[in-house]
Design an enzyme around this catalytic site. Structure first.
Site, short mmCIF file in Angstrom:
data_model
loop_
_atom_site.label_atom_id
_atom_site.label_comp_id
_atom_site.label_asym_id
_atom_site.label_seq_id
_atom_site.Cartn_x
_atom_site.Cartn_y
_atom_site.Cartn_z
N CYS A 46 -30.34 8.61 10.69
CA CYS A 46 -31.77 8.39 10.42
C CYS A 46 -32.01 6.94 10.02
O CYS A 46 -32.90 6.29 10.55
CB CYS A 46 -32.23 9.33 9.30
N GLU A 100 -38.98 13.32 6.33
CA GLU A 100 -38.09 12.17 6.55
C GLU A 100 -37.80 12.15 8.04
O GLU A 100 -37.02 12.95 8.55
CB GLU A 100 -36.81 12.34 5.71
N GLY A 142 -35.99 15.11 10.51
CA GLY A 142 -35.85 15.20 11.95
C GLY A 142 -36.75 14.22 12.66
O GLY A 142 -37.11 13.17 12.12
N SER A 143 -37.15 14.57 13.86
CA SER A 143 -37.92 13.65 14.71
C SER A 143 -39.38 13.60 14.28
O SER A 143 -39.91 14.53 13.66
CB SER A 143 -37.84 14.09 16.17
N THR A 144 -40.05 12.51 14.66
CA THR A 144 -41.46 12.34 14.34
C THR A 144 -42.31 13.40 15.04
O THR A 144 -43.24 13.95 14.44
CB THR A 144 -41.92 10.94 14.76
N ALA A 145 -41.99 13.71 16.28
CA ALA A 145 -42.77 14.69 17.04
C ALA A 145 -42.74 16.06 16.36
O ALA A 145 -43.78 16.70 16.20
CB ALA A 145 -42.24 14.79 18.47
N VAL A 146 -41.56 16.50 15.96
CA VAL A 146 -41.46 17.80 15.29
C VAL A 146 -42.08 17.73 13.90
O VAL A 146 -42.68 18.70 13.43
CB VAL A 146 -39.99 18.27 15.22
N GLY A 147 -41.96 16.59 13.23
CA GLY A 147 -42.57 16.42 11.92
C GLY A 147 -44.07 16.63 11.96
O GLY A 147 -44.66 17.23 11.05
#
Length: 596
Positions: A332, A298, A276-281
């Site tokens: 992605c 990822e 998913g997104s970098t922020a949620v990661g």
């Protein structure tokens, strides 16, 4: 020559027998999966009539229910429960209980599970693609490429090579441990958790599930709130295949919900896989740190697509447009930054413009459209803001694609294929992940310049380099900071399922797919045992037995040079010293003790 003839005959006979065995189809049972509810067109039933359906978008979600819509038409699909933390923990507990039984299963049984899935997928391609299309807005062709082919490739690779890479692996024991046998064993971790996105709902569920189950784990997958409808149907396929091989219930589970549901999953499992997104990661990492749960992330991508002046422009243009518009650009590993050599810049733009002009976007199941909808309604606004920022800073629109007939409620779900020229790195479109059908094209002059430009990004998932010289393309790709590189192609790495997939920088870390991804689902255990047991055992040399001798350190010095010295004569000389220490030690120790 006569000596070799029997071997040649045996080898030939073996090859013939193997070929004949291939002609015998494997005995793979069929499974029945109820699809009656997903084949209906929209849900206007009395059961759901009391639910308020927002006129556009998915942003207005109930806290207790995950509401589902078709992005292409905004037809209502239904709702699913948003699981509480307690409910998530219960699901993980059930999976953990089932996993203890499954961990003892044979690879033969696990391969049969994969074959059953593969058979169902091949026989029901249209159904699987239609469900994906309805829930995400992608075309049937895009679904076939991104959902069916990738998943079938992964299953086929696991069938042919999976067991090989999970068997104990021998390792060298080194000079000091020549009397030992060393190996690495791969054991199941337990229960793996996965939080997966909406862009390819079928493959995003099957990808971690296949690796986890084949390596002996249980898995609980939280599907996106934007693709829960399709995810819950795809789960039925997995359940039916597991039941067909007699696997324990609850080994695999699919759960629905929002952030609270995902947070509970992170704190309950033995390993997390997040796509998913970098922020949620980053949020996943913070939560995982509380329980020291290992994670594979990822995250976002901003892949560089480099075209040198000696490339075949007409060929590359087709690949470039497919890389941009596949699944409406919601990938992605999507082509998001195009760097074209100045000598072919105009020619490339001309070729791309011609192709994009022929592309039409519209509801994928109502006509023959080349591109479908944007899954998230508010995302179209974000894409337009990126285009506006580029235009304000001097970029130009070379071409935009056309729309088919759009329903009034779904008009905001579409974004036209857009080619931007005269862009630079001061523009947001070259820095922020777009996740949409936008092709920004920038020119370069030298290989050194384009390498610097490609590395000027906080994302580093993949890249593609096109050149008439394979050597040149490889040289450029080798200097680009990313986890995935394609030479004279784009995104072909993902169809090679023996390869790991993942990035660096803000694109995450860890790998799924390939040998590395399969073993990442395992407890990797190092094992050492005696090679000639019980004849030769490890024995502590007398000089360093407690109490240690007066010359124990001198013995160690001689031993180190014997084992690791660079000069063979020094090593032999030290070996003599070691033998002297060993033979003289008993009397030395005796004298040392008497003197005290």
């Amino acid at each position: 020559m006569p000596f070799w003839w029997p071997l040649i005959v045996l080898a030939f006979a073996y090859a013939i027998c193997k070929f004949l065995l291939m002609l015998i189809p494997p005995n793979v049972p069929s499974i029945d999966v109820d699809a009656s509810d997903v084949l209906a067109h929209g849900k206007d039933t009395e059961e759901n009539s009391f639910i308020y359906i927002p006129p556009r978008g998915r942003s207005q979600q109930s806290d207790k229910k995950v509401q589902c819509y078709e992005p292409a038409t905004m037809k209502y699909l239904g709702y699913f429960p948003a699981l509480s933390p307690t409910e998530v923990e219960e699901r993980v507990t059930l999976s953990r209980k089932a996993q203890k039984t499954w961990a003892q299963s044979s690879f033969k049984l696990r391969r049969q599970f994969l074959r059953i899935l593969l058979k169902y997928i091949i026989e029901h391609q249209e159904l699987i693609c239609e469900v994906s299309s309805r829930d995400t807005g992608k075309t049937m062709v895009d679904a076939s490429l991104g959902e069916i082919m990738t998943t079938c490739e992964k299953i086929t690779w696991l069938l042919s090579e999976g067991e090989r890479w999970l068997k104990p692996e021998s390792r060298s024991s080194g000079r000091a441990m020549l009397h030992k046998v060393s190996r690495v064993e791969f054991h199941p971790l337990g229960v793996i958790g996965a939080i997966v996105p909406w862009n390819y709902p079928f493959h995003n569920i099957f990808n971690p599930m296949l690796a986890a189950v084949f390596s002996g784990n249980g898995i609980v997958i939280k599907v996106s709130e934007h693709a829960s409808w399709s995810g819950c149907f795809y789960f039925r396929i997995i359940q039916a295949a597991l039941a067909a091989v007699g696997a324990p219930e609850n080994l695999v589970d699919v759960i629905t919900g929002f952030a609270e549901t995902g947070e509970a999953l992170v704190s309950s499992v033995d390993k997390m896989i997040f796509v998913g997104s970098t922020a949620v990661g980053k949020m996943i990492m913070r939560n995982a740190a509380e329980t020291l749960t290992p994670v594979t992330l990822e995250l976002g991508g901003k892949d560089a697509f480099i075209i040198c002046e000696d490339a075949d422009v007409s060929h590359v243009a087709q690949v470039a447009v497919r890389g941009t518009l596949q699944s409406s650009g919601q990938n992605c590993a999507g082509a998001e930054r195009f760097y074209v050599h100045k000598d072919i810049y105009t020619a490339f733009i001309g070729q791309v413009t011609k192709i994009v002009k022929s592309v039409s976007a519209g509801p994928p199941l109502t006509g023959r459209y080349d591109m479908g909808a944007i899954c998230l309604q508010e995302h179209s606004e974000h894409l337009q803001s990126l285009v506006n920022d580029a235009l304000d800073k001097g970029a130009e629109i070379a071409v935009r694609g056309s729309f088919g007939h759009l329903g009034e409620d779904a008009v905001d779900q579409y974004f036209p294929p857009t080619v931007l020229i005269n862009v630079n790195h001061n523009m947001k479109i070259m820095k922020e992940e777009a996740f949409g059908p936008i092709m920004p094209i920038m020119q370069f002059s030298t290989d050194e310049e384009v390498i610097k430009l490609a590395n000027d990004s906080r994302y580093a998932l993949g890249c593609a380099v096109f050149s008439g010289s394979k050597h040149r393309a490889k040289q450029i790709a080798s200097q680009i900071q990313c986890g995935v590189a394609a030479i004279n192609d784009f995104a072909s790495n993902y169809m090679c399922q023996s390869l790991p997939f993942g990035g660096v920088k803000d694109s995450g870390f860890g790998r799924f797919a390939g040998i590395e991804g399969l073993r990442a689902c395992c407890l990797v255990k190092s094992v050492v045992e005696d090679r000639f047991w019980p004849l030769i055992k490890t024995k502590i040399p007398k000089p360093i037995q407690y109490p240690v001798a007066e010359n124990a350190f001198e013995f160690q010095e001689a031993l180190v040079e014997t084992l690791y010295g660079l000069n063979i004569w020094d090593r032999l000389r030290s070996l003599i010293d070691v033998l002297k220490f060993l033979t003289d030690q008993s009397s030395n120790v005796s004298r040392t003790r008497k003197s005290h």
